[in-house]
Scaffold this motif. Structure first.
Motif, short mmCIF file in Angstrom:
data_model
loop_
_atom_site.label_atom_id
_atom_site.label_comp_id
_atom_site.label_asym_id
_atom_site.label_seq_id
_atom_site.Cartn_x
_atom_site.Cartn_y
_atom_site.Cartn_z
N LEU A 1 90.67 25.45 42.78
CA LEU A 1 89.64 24.87 43.64
C LEU A 1 88.34 25.67 43.63
N ARG A 2 88.42 26.95 43.33
CA ARG A 2 87.24 27.81 43.27
C ARG A 2 86.81 28.10 41.84
N TRP A 3 87.53 27.57 40.85
CA TRP A 3 87.37 27.93 39.44
C TRP A 3 85.93 27.83 38.95
N GLN A 4 85.27 26.72 39.23
CA GLN A 4 83.91 26.52 38.72
C GLN A 4 82.92 27.55 39.28
N GLY A 5 83.18 28.07 40.47
CA GLY A 5 82.29 29.06 41.08
C GLY A 5 82.62 30.50 40.74
N LEU A 6 83.68 30.72 40.01
CA LEU A 6 84.07 32.09 39.66
C LEU A 6 83.33 32.51 38.40
N ASP A 7 82.40 33.43 38.54
CA ASP A 7 81.56 33.83 37.43
C ASP A 7 82.11 35.02 36.65
N ARG A 8 82.74 35.94 37.33
CA ARG A 8 83.18 37.18 36.67
C ARG A 8 84.58 36.98 36.10
N ARG A 9 84.64 36.35 34.95
CA ARG A 9 85.93 35.97 34.34
C ARG A 9 86.76 37.18 33.95
N ASP A 10 86.12 38.33 33.75
CA ASP A 10 86.87 39.53 33.38
C ASP A 10 87.66 40.10 34.57
N GLU A 11 87.38 39.64 35.78
CA GLU A 11 88.05 40.13 36.98
C GLU A 11 88.98 39.08 37.59
N LEU A 12 89.29 38.04 36.83
CA LEU A 12 90.11 36.95 37.38
C LEU A 12 91.53 37.38 37.72
N ALA A 13 92.12 38.26 36.93
CA ALA A 13 93.48 38.70 37.21
C ALA A 13 93.55 39.41 38.56
N GLY A 14 92.59 40.28 38.82
CA GLY A 14 92.55 40.97 40.11
C GLY A 14 92.30 40.02 41.26
N TYR A 15 91.38 39.08 41.05
CA TYR A 15 91.10 38.08 42.09
C TYR A 15 92.35 37.25 42.38
N THR A 16 93.03 36.84 41.32
CA THR A 16 94.23 36.02 41.48
C THR A 16 95.33 36.79 42.19
N ARG A 17 95.49 38.08 41.87
CA ARG A 17 96.48 38.92 42.54
C ARG A 17 96.16 39.01 44.04
N THR A 18 94.87 39.17 44.36
CA THR A 18 94.46 39.24 45.75
C THR A 18 94.81 37.94 46.48
N VAL A 19 94.52 36.81 45.86
CA VAL A 19 94.84 35.52 46.47
C VAL A 19 96.35 35.40 46.66
N LEU A 20 97.12 35.82 45.68
CA LEU A 20 98.58 35.75 45.76
C LEU A 20 99.11 36.56 46.94
N VAL A 21 98.69 37.81 47.06
CA VAL A 21 99.18 38.68 48.13
C VAL A 21 98.73 38.16 49.49
N ARG A 22 97.49 37.76 49.61
CA ARG A 22 96.99 37.28 50.91
C ARG A 22 97.66 35.96 51.29
N THR A 23 97.94 35.11 50.32
CA THR A 23 98.66 33.87 50.61
C THR A 23 100.06 34.17 51.10
N PHE A 24 100.72 35.12 50.44
CA PHE A 24 102.07 35.53 50.86
C PHE A 24 102.06 36.03 52.30
N ILE A 25 101.15 36.94 52.62
CA ILE A 25 101.10 37.50 53.97
C ILE A 25 100.75 36.43 54.98
N SER A 26 99.79 35.59 54.66
CA SER A 26 99.38 34.52 55.57
C SER A 26 100.52 33.54 55.84
N ASP A 27 101.23 33.16 54.80
CA ASP A 27 102.32 32.19 54.96
C ASP A 27 103.50 32.76 55.74
N HIS A 28 103.69 34.06 55.71
CA HIS A 28 104.84 34.67 56.36
C HIS A 28 104.51 35.30 57.71
N ARG A 29 103.26 35.29 58.08
CA ARG A 29 102.84 35.94 59.31
C ARG A 29 103.49 35.29 60.54
#
Length: 180
Positions: free
Chosen positions: A44-72
């Motif tokens: 959903l944010r793909w078109q606005g993501l400019d720094r493609r070299d940092e996508l793995a880190g961004y995706t990891r952040t989204v993964l961890v925050r989604t996990f914590i948010s869903d289990h809170r």
């Protein structure tokens, strides 16, 4: 919506994401759901993501925050945890030390969400405390405190369990997780 590399990105990163999600959840099906949720958020944010070299880190952040948010907050529709862990993923074949890893995963499941996330990020993903703090959206001292408490709790749990003779629980870098 134009793909513009998203499919290739998913093919490259999905196995690592699934492994990370499993380490957080302790359940392959829940890990698959977490990866799916994460990839939807990234798409959903793909078109606005400019720094493609940092996508793995961004995706990891989204993964961890989604996990914590869903289990809170507990949800009435969530499944209840089982007394034992599921069988290892058949895609990865039999590995040495499966019993030790299952014991460690069971111990990880007993930690708080943030403690578990700190351990996974610091010891399995080999991130610095600063990188983990960015992902967890907290201070470096909070990450260190969570990791310290988590390691103490893991040691306590693992000492209480009966380890087979000569067993050594290790992280993916080979470091001993049972030493003080």
């Amino acid at each position: 919506m134009s793909d513009s590399g998203f499919t290739d990105f998913v093919k490259a990163i999905r196995p690592d994401m699934r492994r990370q999600a499993y380490l957080l959840c302790g359940d392959w099906y829940e890990a698959d759901d977490l990866v799916q949720q994460t990839l939807i958020k990234v798409l959903l944010r793909w078109q606005g993501l400019d720094r493609r070299d940092e996508l793995a880190g961004y995706t990891r952040t989204v993964l961890v925050r989604t996990f914590i948010s869903d289990h809170r907050a507990p949800r009435w529709s969530r499944e209840f945890p089982y007394d034992r862990l599921p069988e290892p993923d058949p895609e990865h074949g039999a590995q040495e030390g499966v019993a030790d890893r299952l014991l460690l995963l069971d111990a990880l499941a007993r930690l708080t969400l943030r403690q578990r996330a700190a351990i996974v990020l610091l010891y399995w993903e080999h991130l610095s405390a600063n990188e983990a703090a960015d992902i967890l959206d907290c201070s470096v001292s909070t990450v260190r405190s969570q990791a310290f408490r988590a390691l103490a709790r893991l040691r306590s749990i693992l000492r209480a369990e009966t380890l087979p003779a000569g067993s050594r629980l290790t992280g993916s870098d080979g470091s001993d997780m049972t030493d003080e």
